[in-house]
Design an enzyme around this catalytic site. Sequence first.
Site, short mmCIF file in Angstrom:
data_model
loop_
_atom_site.label_atom_id
_atom_site.label_comp_id
_atom_site.label_asym_id
_atom_site.label_seq_id
_atom_site.Cartn_x
_atom_site.Cartn_y
_atom_site.Cartn_z
N LYS A 51 21.33 -20.46 79.86
CA LYS A 51 21.31 -19.68 78.76
C LYS A 51 19.80 -19.19 78.54
O LYS A 51 19.01 -20.15 78.63
CB LYS A 51 21.73 -20.33 77.50
CG LYS A 51 21.54 -19.60 76.08
CD LYS A 51 22.29 -20.20 75.06
CE LYS A 51 22.28 -19.74 73.76
NZ LYS A 51 22.85 -20.47 72.44
N SER A 55 26.51 -18.09 69.53
CA SER A 55 25.38 -17.38 70.39
C SER A 55 25.49 -17.35 71.80
O SER A 55 24.88 -16.70 72.42
CB SER A 55 23.87 -17.78 69.67
OG SER A 55 23.68 -19.21 70.35
N SER A 109 27.59 -22.72 68.33
CA SER A 109 27.14 -21.72 69.10
C SER A 109 27.80 -22.00 70.66
O SER A 109 27.59 -21.40 71.54
CB SER A 109 25.77 -21.29 69.01
OG SER A 109 25.51 -20.54 68.12
#
Length: 494
Positions: free
Chosen positions: A78, A157, A181
């Site tokens: 990420k 997210s 998330s």
Amino acid sequence: MTELNTLTIAAAREALAKGEVTAAELTEACLSAIDASGALNAFVHNTPEMAREMAVAADERIRQGRAAPMTGIPLGIKDVFCVRGVPSQAASRILSGFKPEYESTVTQNLWNAGAVMLGKLNQDEFAMGSANETSCYGPAVNPWKAANGAPLTPGGSSGGSAAAVAADLCLAATGTDTGGSIRQPAAFTGTVGLKPTYGRVSRWGVIAYASSLDQAGPMTKTVRDAAIMLGAMASSDPADSTCADLPVPDFEAALTGDIRGKRIGIPREYRVDGMPDEIDALWHKGAEMLRDAGAEIVDISLPHTKYALPAYYVIAPAEASSNLARYDGVRFGHRAKLAQGDGITEMYEKTRAEGFGPEVQRRIMIGAYVLSAGFYDAYYNRARKVRALIKRDFDTAFAEGIDSILAPATPSAAFPLGSTAQDDPVAMYLNDVFTVTLNLAGLPGIAVPVGQDKAGLPLGLQLIGRPFEEGDLLNQAHALERAAGFVAKPERWW
């Protein structure tokens, strides 16, 4: 053998150990899948040369008999994790061009274990969002599609991580969870997402959103893979004062599948108004699966649940406004072009106005407001007190013999891109209704795919565990996964 990029970590590890496949071959299969996946917009900074070098090193390590469980496993990272020499932007224009000269503890632990980095993954800007629509790279797209062909959100997210794992672009990915998330995107994509206990995994080198809530974790294809990957990610860390100085157990060894005698709570407060019948039915189905596996299902009360979402959306923006004050255009990242006569104040204003997207600006303003003189006690201090009450609710349940808590992961299946965020931010915030309580209490939670809705989209349930007892939580999730038998995959369209 099946296509190499579709393997789980456990299956790939076995094939590598037997010499049936090499890390280099695994890596090339994933790189080819990434090259063909542009429509998903999951990978935003590719690192193929780094991946190939790391794969060669992993193969040598295996040849020498020094392999760890993650050696040779290709991963997506990420964009919120700093990786030395690789663009690390947290999906924000304000960090455009930033290449850190240091490595996050999580990624360093993974590289030490022999894992291979394929590239950086899309996400919401500074991890603020539930749909991956606030990214400066544009939205990531769910590999699952609506019946009418409309593109769906992979959640946020960690939307890029979820999409990449679901589409078999990588064997697993890192994610972060501030209010859901990891778990919400996992539920939207039919994957497994584990949010560890706050302090189990170091936050050092992870670009901060809300420091008392953020926690990194694995996003994988199976519960076993989550156990393997968490074992490599977790460690004590003197660089992070909030990281627990505890030994990392063998999480995979805990996966016996035997949950007889476990007491699993069903919180009545999670039965919210307007919950779709499919989510309610899935919840009942999950409870029956666990009961059939030998667990005792117990109705419990978490009375302060209804205050969790408003408390979270005071505390998280408050911490964000403080953390994001460092982005001023002076030291790193984007700096606005100034007009003649502009001073340092104009530079700050223009840089931040250009660099931050609307959702980040919104949360900074909310945070600055609730921390301001005259409102600190009315909002921030009150939210902190509510947070303590929410934690006490969980403590009471665990003290009364509850081993874990079963709840929905999301209030719906994945929704179409463009249906929330800009037009109705409150609707986006409501996606976190089942997930934020864990972050406020610092507890571990895992989302497991359990079924599909009438349109064929995946639906997940989450299990909430006792602090620092991820092994027990993973074992219960393993039993749920085995009972559910979820094997559906999205039809390839990208």
